[in-house]
Design a protein around this motif. Structure first.
Motif, PDB file in Angstrom:
ATOM      1  N   UNK A 210      30.745  53.833  71.201  1.00 36.14           N
ATOM      2  CA  UNK A 210      29.676  52.820  71.206  1.00 36.14           C
ATOM      3  C   UNK A 210      29.641  52.007  72.497  1.00 36.14           C
ATOM      4  N   UNK A 211      30.697  52.117  73.319  1.00 33.53           N
ATOM      5  CA  UNK A 211      30.711  51.386  74.586  1.00 33.53           C
ATOM      6  C   UNK A 211      30.452  52.379  75.712  1.00 33.53           C
ATOM      7  N   UNK A 212      29.439  52.169  76.535  1.00 35.09           N
ATOM      8  CA  UNK A 212      29.159  53.104  77.637  1.00 35.09           C
ATOM      9  C   UNK A 212      30.317  53.149  78.633  1.00 35.09           C
ATOM     10  N   UNK A 213      30.527  54.312  79.231  1.00 38.40           N
ATOM     11  CA  UNK A 213      31.556  54.476  80.252  1.00 38.40           C
ATOM     12  C   UNK A 213      31.098  53.871  81.566  1.00 38.40           C
ATOM     13  N   UNK A 214      32.024  53.233  82.290  1.00 40.27           N
ATOM     14  CA  UNK A 214      31.685  52.677  83.598  1.00 40.27           C
ATOM     15  C   UNK A 214      31.567  53.772  84.658  1.00 40.27           C
ATOM     16  N   UNK A 215      32.246  54.914  84.423  1.00 42.45           N
ATOM     17  CA  UNK A 215      32.175  56.051  85.354  1.00 42.45           C
ATOM     18  C   UNK A 215      31.812  57.289  84.525  1.00 42.45           C
TER      19      UNK A 215
END
Length: 289
Positions: A210-215
């Motif tokens: 549910x949390x988007x990846x920063x990379x």
């Protein structure tokens, strides 16, 4: 100079604090497993068990396999626990716990991790055994110590940072090579490669729920790294600290993992007990010879 009580922590019985072991409780060949329940699984292959202790997630047994003394210790998940286990086992064999002083003559141990992992290449199916020639540490544990690095390891680290376009806000990575002697002893029939040790199971291994990846291309950058004619084969959570700390302390270490998942075909093997039993027996038999 004696180690202070707050630095070398012992329990009320004078044994090392977290593991609850002391001199004579541990063999010079040590199997490391993540899951504490796997300690007894390995122990089913021993003809006798001479020592057993359980404290928190750290379970320890010592016994013999076909006459060869061996110990099995659970680390739990993650390099933070490996930091505890490696330092405490070394202290038990190389420090006089009663006088809190380092011994003049050191004991060199063999650490063999038997674990699970996720494969990074499409042709490595779940059920494959992977042995780690190198480990890339994303965890940062080794950076708190004066760990020796060979020219090969330094060059590999520089190449990895460049290849992966490593971000400034991430832990500075490190690369350590496992024991060539143990790898040659154990590797027959196993996939040999570079293992990436992450400091988490989800985001640090390129998983987003549910949390988007920063990379977003993080996993692909790892998968495509090649060094010493060796490709990146798998992701897990313990090997880099095992290799770095064992080398710094004068011990030898190698990791053999059972691949449970393939991160590109998206295959997953939830029921793996039979394959794990086969891997355990294979490793024990090859260590015995």
């Amino acid at each position: 100079m004696a180690f202070e009580a707050s630095e070398l922590t012992l329990d009320k019985n004078g044994k090392i604090y977290h593991l609850g072991i002391g001199p004579g409780d541990i063999a010079e060949t040590i199997i490391l497993v993540g899951d504490q329940n796997r300690v007894d699984l390995v122990g089913t292959f021993f003809e006798k068990i001479t020592f057993k202790n359980q404290n928190r997630e750290f379970s320890t047994i010592t016994g013999t396999y076909k006459g060869k003394p061996m110990s099995v210790v659970s680390t739990g998940i993650g390099t933070d626990n490996v930091d505890i286990v490696l330092n405490e086992i070394d202290a038990v064999v190389n420090i006089d716990l009663e006088n809190r002083k380092e011994k003049d003559e050191k004991v060199s141990l063999d650490f063999i991790r038997i674990g699970t992992c996720g494969a990074l290449q499409e042709d490595i199916d779940p059920g494959t055994y992977i042995i780690s020639k190198y480990a890339i540490g994303l965890d940062g544990v080794a950076n708190f110590y004066e760990v020796p690095y060979t020219d090969d390891e330094k060059s590999a680290m520089d190449a990895f940072i460049k290849h992966s376009k490593w971000g400034d806000k991430l832990n500075y990575p490190y690369i350590k090579r496992g024991s060539d002697r143990l790898r040659e002893q154990l590797k027959e029939g196993m996939e040999e490669g570079i293992t990436t040790t992450a400091n988490g199971f989800y985001g640090p291994q390129g998983r987003a729920i549910r949390i988007p990846l920063s990379i977003p291309d993080f996993k692909e950058n790892i998968r495509t790294f090649v060094w010493d004619d060796t490709r990146a084969t798998n992701l897990e959570m313990e090997t880099s600290a095992l290799y770095a700390l064992s080398d710094a302390l004068g011990h030898s270490a190698i990791t053999c993992c059972l691949a449970l998942a393939n991160r590109y075909s998206n295959k997953f093997m939830p029921d793996y007990k039979d394959q794990m039993m086969e891997l355990i027996e294979t490793v024990l038999e090859r260590l015995h010879h």
